[in-house]
Design a protein around this motif. Structure first.
Motif, short mmCIF file in Angstrom:
data_model
loop_
_atom_site.label_atom_id
_atom_site.label_comp_id
_atom_site.label_asym_id
_atom_site.label_seq_id
_atom_site.Cartn_x
_atom_site.Cartn_y
_atom_site.Cartn_z
N LYS A 44 43.17 31.55 49.20
CA LYS A 44 41.82 31.81 49.70
C LYS A 44 40.95 32.31 48.55
O LYS A 44 41.34 33.21 47.82
N GLU A 45 39.80 31.70 48.38
CA GLU A 45 38.94 32.07 47.26
C GLU A 45 38.21 33.38 47.56
O GLU A 45 37.35 33.46 48.45
N VAL A 46 38.56 34.40 46.80
CA VAL A 46 37.91 35.71 46.85
C VAL A 46 37.65 36.11 45.40
O VAL A 46 38.58 36.09 44.58
N ASP A 47 36.43 36.47 45.07
CA ASP A 47 36.07 36.75 43.68
C ASP A 47 36.76 38.00 43.16
O ASP A 47 37.44 37.98 42.13
N TYR A 48 36.63 39.11 43.88
CA TYR A 48 37.10 40.41 43.40
C TYR A 48 38.38 40.78 44.13
O TYR A 48 38.41 40.84 45.37
N ILE A 49 39.43 41.03 43.38
CA ILE A 49 40.74 41.21 43.98
C ILE A 49 40.76 42.35 45.00
O ILE A 49 41.45 42.28 46.02
N PHE A 50 39.97 43.40 44.76
CA PHE A 50 40.00 44.54 45.67
C PHE A 50 39.08 44.35 46.88
O PHE A 50 38.94 45.27 47.69
N ASP A 51 38.51 43.14 47.00
CA ASP A 51 37.83 42.78 48.24
C ASP A 51 38.80 42.14 49.23
O ASP A 51 38.42 41.89 50.38
N LEU A 52 40.02 41.87 48.79
CA LEU A 52 41.02 41.34 49.71
C LEU A 52 41.37 42.41 50.75
O LEU A 52 41.48 43.60 50.41
#
Length: 291
Positions: A44-52
């Motif tokens: 899944k494309e998420v830019d900032y890892i800590f937004d997961l």
């Protein structure tokens, strides 16, 4: 616009993949700091890892842990370094970097160039060593490099008598592998004392064949070409990766590796042999069926 990593996930762009599950993918960095430098991403494309979400972040790190074990088993190093930068590609990813010194983790270092054939070998070797989702351990391969690292870190190991583990490693690598010709035959790891002369008569004796048997030599990569190809006779990329890992081990750990075919069929015994560090011969045997 999809990130470059999303295009890899979709299959639009190629990659040297080492592991994959429903939600994650790991592949070699094509501009690595060192050999074996691997990237781990969520599909899944998420830019900032800590937004997961917390559960997805934990799952990503669990997957990365499995991949790191595969890298550590396949690539000579003291540790697997972990880094998250997040500025290069707008798609969360974890760097797994084989390291022997802290300086190996310096992203200001010049990137190295690794030949395509070597990248394929590394991807296959790492992939073959990644544990399953249940966390089952995979025994690391005992390589020349790993022994040298152990001797550097543990002088007592250098003073201890050398232990020939080639046969054990080959048994691990060949377990469950079959060579496909007109029939299937298992690959069996072998080890022999080296004869005083590597002539055809001596080789035939090792193969249990008449001393006047015809002996034909082949290069290892050519002999295994249909089994290491992703779309080869096996029809299974995972099995092809296992053959690539076997090929890589033989070429790296043994000297003067050669494939020997005996007789003219329909059953053709085969030995693939090279010299170990202590002067023995090791490799595998199988049988081809040619009518």
């Amino acid at each position: 616009m999809p990130s470059i990593f999303s295009r890899i996930v979709s299959g639009e762009l190629p990659a040297y993949k080492v592991a994959e599950d429903e939600h994650h993918l790991a592949f070699l960095d094509i501009t690595p700091l060192v050999e074996g430098h691997t990237l781990v991403i969520p599909k899944k494309e998420v830019d900032y890892i800590f937004d997961l979400p917390p559960a997805e972040l934990a799952a990503l790190h669990h997957f990365a842990q499995r991949v790191a074990k595969g890298v550590k088993a396949a690539v000579t190093c003291r540790r697997i370094g972990v880094a998250v930068i997040g500025l290069e590609v707008p798609h969360a990813h974890i760097h797994l970097i084989p390291m022997n010194n802290v300086s190996d983790m310096n992203f200001a270092n010049p990137k190295i160039k690794v030949a395509e054939a070597r990248m394929k070998e590394l991807a296959a070797a790492i992939g073959a060593q990644v544990p399953g989702a249940d966390g089952g351990a995979v025994a690391p391969l005992d390589t020349k490099g790993s022994r040298e690292t152990e001797e550097t870190n543990n002088p007592a190991a250098a003073a201890a008598p050398a232990q020939d583990s080639s046969l054990g490693q080959l048994q691990q690598l060949t377990k469950g592998l079959y060579f496909m010709s007109e029939s299937d035959a298992p690959l069996e790891a072998v080890s022999f004392p080296a004869p005083s002369s590597m002539n055809d008569e001596a080789l035939a004796k090792l193969a249990g064949q008449p001393t006047d048997a015809k002996v034909e030599k082949q290069e290892l990569t050519y002999f295994l070409r249909n089994h290491t190809a992703d779309k080869g006779v096996l029809g299974d990329p995972a099995l092809a990766n296992r053959f690539k890992a076997l090929q890589m081990y033989l070429k790296q750990e043994l000297e003067d590796v050669q494939v020997y075919r005996f007789g003219s069929g329909p059953q053709v015994p085969v030995l693939a042999l090279g010299k170990t560090e202590d002067g023995k011969l090791a490799g595998f045997k199988t049988v081809l069926t040619e009518t």
